[in-house]
Motif scaffolding. Structure first.
Motif, short mmCIF file in Angstrom:
data_model
loop_
_atom_site.label_atom_id
_atom_site.label_comp_id
_atom_site.label_asym_id
_atom_site.label_seq_id
_atom_site.Cartn_x
_atom_site.Cartn_y
_atom_site.Cartn_z
N THR A 1 0.81 -1.23 0.00
CA THR A 1 0.00 0.00 0.00
C THR A 1 0.84 1.27 0.00
O THR A 1 0.33 2.35 -0.32
N HIS A 2 2.11 1.16 0.35
CA HIS A 2 2.92 2.38 0.38
C HIS A 2 4.39 2.10 0.05
O HIS A 2 5.08 1.41 0.80
N LEU A 3 4.85 2.66 -1.04
CA LEU A 3 6.25 2.52 -1.42
C LEU A 3 6.66 3.71 -2.30
O LEU A 3 5.79 4.48 -2.74
N HIS A 4 7.95 3.85 -2.50
CA HIS A 4 8.47 4.91 -3.38
C HIS A 4 9.47 4.23 -4.31
O HIS A 4 10.65 4.12 -3.97
N LEU A 5 9.01 3.79 -5.46
CA LEU A 5 9.92 3.11 -6.40
C LEU A 5 11.08 4.00 -6.82
O LEU A 5 12.18 3.52 -7.09
N ILE B 1 -0.88 10.60 2.81
CA ILE B 1 -0.01 11.51 3.55
C ILE B 1 0.71 10.76 4.68
O ILE B 1 0.11 9.94 5.35
N HIS B 2 2.03 11.04 4.84
CA HIS B 2 2.76 10.48 5.99
C HIS B 2 2.38 11.30 7.22
O HIS B 2 2.49 12.53 7.18
N VAL B 3 1.96 10.64 8.29
CA VAL B 3 1.59 11.37 9.51
C VAL B 3 2.12 10.61 10.73
O VAL B 3 2.03 9.38 10.79
N VAL C 1 -0.17 7.30 6.50
CA VAL C 1 0.95 6.35 6.49
C VAL C 1 1.80 6.54 7.75
O VAL C 1 2.14 7.68 8.08
N HIS C 2 2.09 5.46 8.41
CA HIS C 2 2.95 5.33 9.60
C HIS C 2 2.15 5.31 10.92
O HIS C 2 2.09 4.29 11.56
N ALA C 3 1.60 6.47 11.35
CA ALA C 3 0.92 6.54 12.66
C ALA C 3 1.80 5.91 13.75
O ALA C 3 1.30 5.26 14.66
N THR D 1 5.85 -0.92 2.63
CA THR D 1 7.28 -1.10 2.95
C THR D 1 8.01 0.23 3.06
O THR D 1 9.11 0.28 3.56
N ASP D 2 7.39 1.32 2.53
CA ASP D 2 8.13 2.55 2.28
C ASP D 2 9.22 2.22 1.26
O ASP D 2 9.09 1.22 0.55
N SER D 3 10.28 2.99 1.19
CA SER D 3 11.19 2.80 0.04
C SER D 3 12.40 1.95 0.39
O SER D 3 12.66 1.64 1.56
ZN LIG Z 1 6.79 7.00 2.42
#
Ligand SMILES: [Zn+2]
Length: 393
Positions: A72-76, A205-207, A262-264, A313-315
């Protein structure tokens, strides 16, 4: 192991009827069929059945047929930074290093490594993604690779340079993301949220990721305040002070079922209630949090509050793989007592729901796209099934 996974993708435009059999079929975390088969027509699931087949079928073996994974969340676009980032000198130093290295590598190298990472995602059964790109260079990479999901063009700072492109499709949707409440002006964040909402698309949004962010939004000072000032981002008019990052984004009207927080990671009890009450989607990235911050999101409390977190996973700048099988295995090892069936849902239907693809994927129920993985693991007992899947061995 990844090599033991055979990934099958049925062609959505095919008019053929096909039957796919395996020892086990996971329709979803509460519906498992032993000795079953999927009935497929025109690229969609027409039914899931139990029992022996007299008709010709594709027999995959004694292992498991399951839905594809959702990252659901990554930065290729940060894939080229793999293995070169410092994790031991604080978050601010990590961010500075990331910006410098990304600039030094140049677009060509970033694109090359992003393509390679996209290919690996496809091969390992991670078929749906929530891809974030600040440079805007990965949309075509996703489309060319065959990955599906949402491409989020991410913005930060205070400049509002419209028009922004948004489009809803059942393969790769385009939406927008705001980087974070401590890096972007409220005006920008609210405008992005409004834009994505026009087409019913998710906003990301990363929060509540770092202590620096929490300190800045609560106390209006600290290392992050200095960092923004250095980068000429004027935060003097932001309505911060005496609140948590989650409260702050709630005050801006950003929390609703179409937002992915994203994160919390630093979210407290009241924050989680706010997220649950507003039905905001939450995506956790535990390996990245562990590497960068030495702590883990409180998944168990999230679930108690009624949040159904998705996994990301994030990046590769903060994590050593983009494979959600690896993320599930990490969660299993670091959250004793967490039900493996819940972890499986986090990696499938919760992610599909967060990205707005729950009508298409996330489970293998009737009407969904005939896209699935076959995992050749030997299961002796039904109760061990999710444990074996998420342990990635
Ligand atoms: Zn991220």
């Amino acid at each position: 192991m990844i090599n033991s996974i055979e990934t099958i993708v049925c062609n959505g435009s095919s008019h053929r009827r096909e039957l796919h059999r395996a020892g086990w079929i996971i329709v979803d975390s509460s519906n498992i069929i032993e000795n079953g088969y999927l009935e497929i027509e025109n690229g969609f699931i027409r039914g899931v059945h139990k029992g022996r087949l007299k008709e010709k079928c594709i027999d995959h073996g004694p292992g498991i047929i399951m839905p594809p994974l959702v990252n659901t969340h990554l930065h290729l676009e940060l894939s080229a930074l793999k293995g070169s980032m410092p994790f031991d000198k604080g978050f601010e130093f990590w961010v500075k290093t990331l910006l410098e290295k990304r600039e030094a590598l140049g677009k060509e190298k970033l694109i090359k490594e992003a393509r390679k990472a996209a290919r690996q995602l496809m091969e390992s059964g991670n078929r749906y993604v929530g891809e974030i790109s600040t440079l805007g260079i990965t949309e075509s990479i996703i489309k060319d690779s065959g990955l599906k999901g949402v491409f989020f063009h991410e913005f930060l700072g205070s400049n509002i340079q419209q028009p922004w492109f948004i489009q809803k499709t059942d393969s790769v949707s385009s939406s927008v993301a705001g980087h974070a409440p401590h890096t972007s002006s409220p005006r920008l964040l609210m405008a992005l949220k409004k834009c994505s909402g026009l087409d019913g698309l998710p906003f990301c949004i990363h929060v509540a990721e770092s202590d620096d962010e929490t300190r800045f939004i609560r106390d209006k000072k600290g290392a992050w305040a200095d960092f923004l000032t250095l980068r000429e981002i004027d935060w003097s008019s932001w309505d911060i002070g005496s609140k948590t990052p989650v409260q702050y984004v709630n005050d801006m009207g950003l929390l609703d079922p179409l937002t992915i927080v994203v994160h919390a990671l630093t979210a407290n009890d009241a924050d989680m209630e706010l997220l649950a009450r507003s039905k905001t989607k939450v995506c956790v990235c535990p390996r990245s949090n562990w590497n960068l911050h030495g702590k883990l999101p409180d998944i168990k409390t999230m679930i108690k509050k009624g949040i159904q977190p998705a996994l990301g996973t994030d990046s590769l700048a903060s994590c050593d793989s983009l494979n959600i099988f690896d993320e599930m295995a990490f969660v299993q090892n670091h959250y004793p007592g967490l039900d493996p069936a819940i972890v499986f849902s986090m990696a499938t239907i919760n992610g599909a729901r967060a990205l707005g693809f729950e009508q298409i994927t996330g489970t293998l129920s009737k009407g969904k796209k005939a896209e699935f993985l076959y995992r050749s693991v030997c299961i002796k007992n039904k109760k061990d099934l999710f444990q074996r899947i998420i342990s990635n061995d």
